[in-house]
Design an enzyme around this catalytic site. Sequence first.
Site, PDB file in Angstrom:
ATOM      1  N   GLY A  41      30.917   1.503 -24.773  1.00  0.00           N
ATOM      2  CA  GLY A  41      29.814   2.396 -25.162  1.00  0.00           C
ATOM      3  C   GLY A  41      28.646   1.640 -25.763  1.00  0.00           C
ATOM      4  O   GLY A  41      27.476   2.026 -25.574  1.00  0.00           O
ATOM      5  N   GLU A  70       0.854  -1.198   0.000  1.00  0.00           N
ATOM      6  CA  GLU A  70       0.000   0.000   0.000  1.00  0.00           C
ATOM      7  C   GLU A  70       0.888   1.246   0.000  1.00  0.00           C
ATOM      8  O   GLU A  70       2.086   1.148   0.283  1.00  0.00           O
ATOM      9  CB  GLU A  70      -0.884   0.002   1.263  1.00  0.00           C
ATOM     10  CG  GLU A  70      -1.816  -1.186   1.309  1.00  0.00           C
ATOM     11  CD  GLU A  70      -2.738  -1.173   2.522  1.00  0.00           C
ATOM     12  OE1 GLU A  70      -2.613  -0.246   3.371  1.00  0.00           O
ATOM     13  OE2 GLU A  70      -3.573  -2.081   2.616  1.00  0.00           O
ATOM     14  N   GLU A 106       9.130  -8.287  -3.594  1.00  0.00           N
ATOM     15  CA  GLU A 106       9.046  -9.508  -2.780  1.00  0.00           C
ATOM     16  C   GLU A 106      10.061  -9.465  -1.632  1.00  0.00           C
ATOM     17  O   GLU A 106      10.680 -10.462  -1.278  1.00  0.00           O
ATOM     18  CB  GLU A 106       9.180 -10.761  -3.662  1.00  0.00           C
ATOM     19  CG  GLU A 106       8.067 -10.796  -4.712  1.00  0.00           C
ATOM     20  CD  GLU A 106       7.639 -12.175  -5.180  1.00  0.00           C
ATOM     21  OE1 GLU A 106       7.880 -13.154  -4.452  1.00  0.00           O
ATOM     22  OE2 GLU A 106       7.033 -12.250  -6.259  1.00  0.00           O
TER      23      GLU A 106
HETATM   24  C1  LIG Z   1       7.671  -3.171 -10.347  1.00  0.00           C
HETATM   25  C2  LIG Z   1       7.117  -3.530  -9.008  1.00  0.00           C
HETATM   26  C3  LIG Z   1       6.195  -4.575  -8.909  1.00  0.00           C
HETATM   27  C4  LIG Z   1       5.613  -4.875  -7.678  1.00  0.00           C
HETATM   28  N1  LIG Z   1       4.643  -5.856  -7.614  1.00  0.00           N
HETATM   29  C5  LIG Z   1       3.973  -6.027  -6.439  1.00  0.00           C
HETATM   30  C6  LIG Z   1       2.849  -6.925  -6.379  1.00  0.00           C
HETATM   31  O1  LIG Z   1       2.495  -7.592  -7.368  1.00  0.00           O
HETATM   32  N2  LIG Z   1       2.170  -7.025  -5.212  1.00  0.00           N
HETATM   33  C7  LIG Z   1       2.526  -6.317  -4.091  1.00  0.00           C
HETATM   34  O2  LIG Z   1       1.853  -6.454  -3.079  1.00  0.00           O
HETATM   35  N3  LIG Z   1       3.595  -5.485  -4.114  1.00  0.00           N
HETATM   36  C8  LIG Z   1       4.325  -5.314  -5.258  1.00  0.00           C
HETATM   37  N4  LIG Z   1       5.388  -4.439  -5.304  1.00  0.00           N
HETATM   38  C9  LIG Z   1       5.748  -3.717  -4.100  1.00  0.00           C
HETATM   39  C10 LIG Z   1       7.091  -4.137  -3.510  1.00  0.00           C
HETATM   40  O3  LIG Z   1       6.990  -5.402  -2.900  1.00  0.00           O
HETATM   41  C11 LIG Z   1       7.531  -3.032  -2.550  1.00  0.00           C
HETATM   42  O4  LIG Z   1       7.885  -1.914  -3.357  1.00  0.00           O
HETATM   43  C12 LIG Z   1       8.668  -3.442  -1.645  1.00  0.00           C
HETATM   44  O5  LIG Z   1       8.243  -4.405  -0.716  1.00  0.00           O
HETATM   45  C13 LIG Z   1       9.289  -2.272  -0.892  1.00  0.00           C
HETATM   46  O6  LIG Z   1       8.312  -1.478  -0.298  1.00  0.00           O
HETATM   47  P1  LIG Z   1       8.344   0.120  -0.531  1.00  0.00           P
HETATM   48  O7  LIG Z   1       8.465   0.345  -1.995  1.00  0.00           O
HETATM   49  O8  LIG Z   1       7.189   0.726   0.161  1.00  0.00           O
HETATM   50  O9  LIG Z   1       9.689   0.600   0.120  1.00  0.00           O
HETATM   51  P2  LIG Z   1       9.902   0.953   1.684  1.00  0.00           P
HETATM   52  O10 LIG Z   1       9.386  -0.144   2.534  1.00  0.00           O
HETATM   53  O11 LIG Z   1       9.421   2.326   1.950  1.00  0.00           O
HETATM   54  O12 LIG Z   1      11.490   0.920   1.778  1.00  0.00           O
HETATM   55  C14 LIG Z   1      12.319   2.023   1.388  1.00  0.00           C
HETATM   56  C15 LIG Z   1      13.748   1.667   1.787  1.00  0.00           C
HETATM   57  O13 LIG Z   1      13.834   1.512   3.215  1.00  0.00           O
HETATM   58  C16 LIG Z   1      14.383   0.244   3.543  1.00  0.00           C
HETATM   59  N5  LIG Z   1      13.779  -0.249   4.777  1.00  0.00           N
HETATM   60  C17 LIG Z   1      12.462  -0.313   5.109  1.00  0.00           C
HETATM   61  N6  LIG Z   1      12.318  -0.846   6.335  1.00  0.00           N
HETATM   62  C18 LIG Z   1      13.549  -1.141   6.793  1.00  0.00           C
HETATM   63  C19 LIG Z   1      14.082  -1.705   7.988  1.00  0.00           C
HETATM   64  N7  LIG Z   1      13.265  -2.140   8.975  1.00  0.00           N
HETATM   65  N8  LIG Z   1      15.407  -1.832   8.128  1.00  0.00           N
HETATM   66  C20 LIG Z   1      16.230  -1.443   7.116  1.00  0.00           C
HETATM   67  N9  LIG Z   1      15.814  -0.914   5.948  1.00  0.00           N
HETATM   68  C21 LIG Z   1      14.491  -0.758   5.792  1.00  0.00           C
HETATM   69  C22 LIG Z   1      14.020  -0.647   2.339  1.00  0.00           C
HETATM   70  O14 LIG Z   1      14.871  -1.784   2.255  1.00  0.00           O
HETATM   71  C23 LIG Z   1      14.226   0.337   1.198  1.00  0.00           C
HETATM   72  O15 LIG Z   1      15.598   0.428   0.887  1.00  0.00           O
HETATM   73  C24 LIG Z   1       6.008  -4.153  -6.518  1.00  0.00           C
HETATM   74  C25 LIG Z   1       6.976  -3.144  -6.622  1.00  0.00           C
HETATM   75  C26 LIG Z   1       7.510  -2.821  -7.829  1.00  0.00           C
HETATM   76  C27 LIG Z   1       8.531  -1.711  -7.897  1.00  0.00           C
END
Ligand SMILES: Cc1cc2nc3c(=O)[nH]c(=O)nc-3n(C[C@H](O)[C@H](O)[C@H](O)COP(=O)(O)OP(=O)(O)OC[C@H]3O[C@@H](n4cnc5c(N)ncnc54)[C@H](O)[C@@H]3O)c2cc1C
Length: 356
Positions: free
Chosen positions: A316, A103, A339
């Site tokens: 390049g 979300e 994931e």
């Molecule tokens: C192309 C694409 C396809 C996707 N497909 C799906 C799908 O089909 N279904 C679905 O449900 N989701 C999907 N996702 C979502 C994806 O799983 C999330 O983007 C991912 O889990 C990371 O969450 P976030 O983007 O909110 O990043 P955030 O959780 O905000 O993380 C931002 C940064 O903070 C770091 N971070 C966060 N918490 C901690 C912690 N406790 N300790 C250290 N570092 C931390 C993370 O590693 C990252 O570097 C997709 C994403 C993309 C980009």
Amino acid sequence: MPAEAEVEASNAVPPAIIQEMRELGLFGLSIPEEYGGLGLTMEEEVALAFELGYTSAAFRSVIGTNNGIGSQGIIVDGTEAQKEYWLPRLASGEAIGSFALTEPDAGSDAGALKTTAVRDGDRYVLNGTKRYITNAPLADVFTLMARTGGPGPGGITAFLVPSDSPGLSLGAVDGKMGQRGTRTCDVILDDCRVPADAIIGGVEGRGFKTAMKVLNRGRLNISGVCVGAAERLCDEAVGFAKTRIQFGKPIAEHQLVQAMLADSFTEAFAGRCMVVETAKRYDCGERIIKEAAASKLYCSEMVGRVADRAVQVHGGAGYMQASPVEHFYRDVRLFRLYEGTSQIQQIIIGREMTAG
Ligand SMILES: Cc1cc2nc3c(=O)[nH]c(=O)nc-3n(C[C@H](O)[C@H](O)[C@H](O)COP(=O)(O)OP(=O)(O)OC[C@H]3O[C@@H](n4cnc5c(N)ncnc54)[C@H](O)[C@@H]3O)c2cc1C
């Protein structure tokens, strides 16, 4: 592989290839045979992931959600009626499954998700937004996590939400860095009504556990895709290095170029060994949470390094869209993010190592 340029240019997988994938049974490769799938073992599944990773990520993504996050929730925790209805449809490719956990305010911390599901007679009413949902524009059914109870993971329930449910709409298709030919978008729930029997397994509060079981298997599959991509990048780099002449000889004869090739081969080979070993243990019924997370962490980071070296070997030419390594360089970046990010894999491994 011959269709890779077409996928890049059109941002879509040619329908004829999707039909061929259906005929090969690829939409149901991890779905049990009794429900119309191929029922592959994990070792067989990762062997296929190596092959699929060798070409554009879009091809694997077409079937990825049906086999992985879009069907595994039903397989591991669904009722018999849910299995009988959805699995044959997903296995044949007649229906596309998608997985909606993330979300706007709940990514890595998925247990904090805010989408609500409130019981109203024989229905649940869902409200919230799901973000970056792979294959959402194509999906017929979402495995969707919503909150039926209090805060934290224990209040989360998994629902099977058909895409034509009243109150469900899709956001605009996201513009992504890479993986052209695959589509993600928001799934918006505005008083979306589903029948009470849409709960996977029929029990409230089990959704987070279902999601984690599903992601565990998916991580191993993605690790296999990373290995396949790394092997392709090695082959492209070797092929180029043998034909590109600089300083009077093929660059493959310069030892610093060989060092880049050697490092990439070594890392790809290590990844392959990790994935095969973990898949074998999975098939023996062993608990592989730590090993699957370690495979995902290593292989997704590894393929980033291999892609970077492949561009370097190409010089390049590697920066140009005409070279296949250019789209791989962008495509593989995703594997460190979805994931479970690399940091989340580290957290899982560390927790498993120090528990108890
Ligand atoms: C192309 C694409 C396809 C996707 N497909 C799906 C799908 O089909 N279904 C679905 O449900 N989701 C999907 N996702 C979502 C994806 O799983 C999330 O983007 C991912 O889990 C990371 O969450 P976030 O983007 O909110 O990043 P955030 O959780 O905000 O993380 C931002 C940064 O903070 C770091 N971070 C966060 N918490 C901690 C912690 N406790 N300790 C250290 N570092 C931390 C993370 O590693 C990252 O570097 C997709 C994403 C993309 C980009």
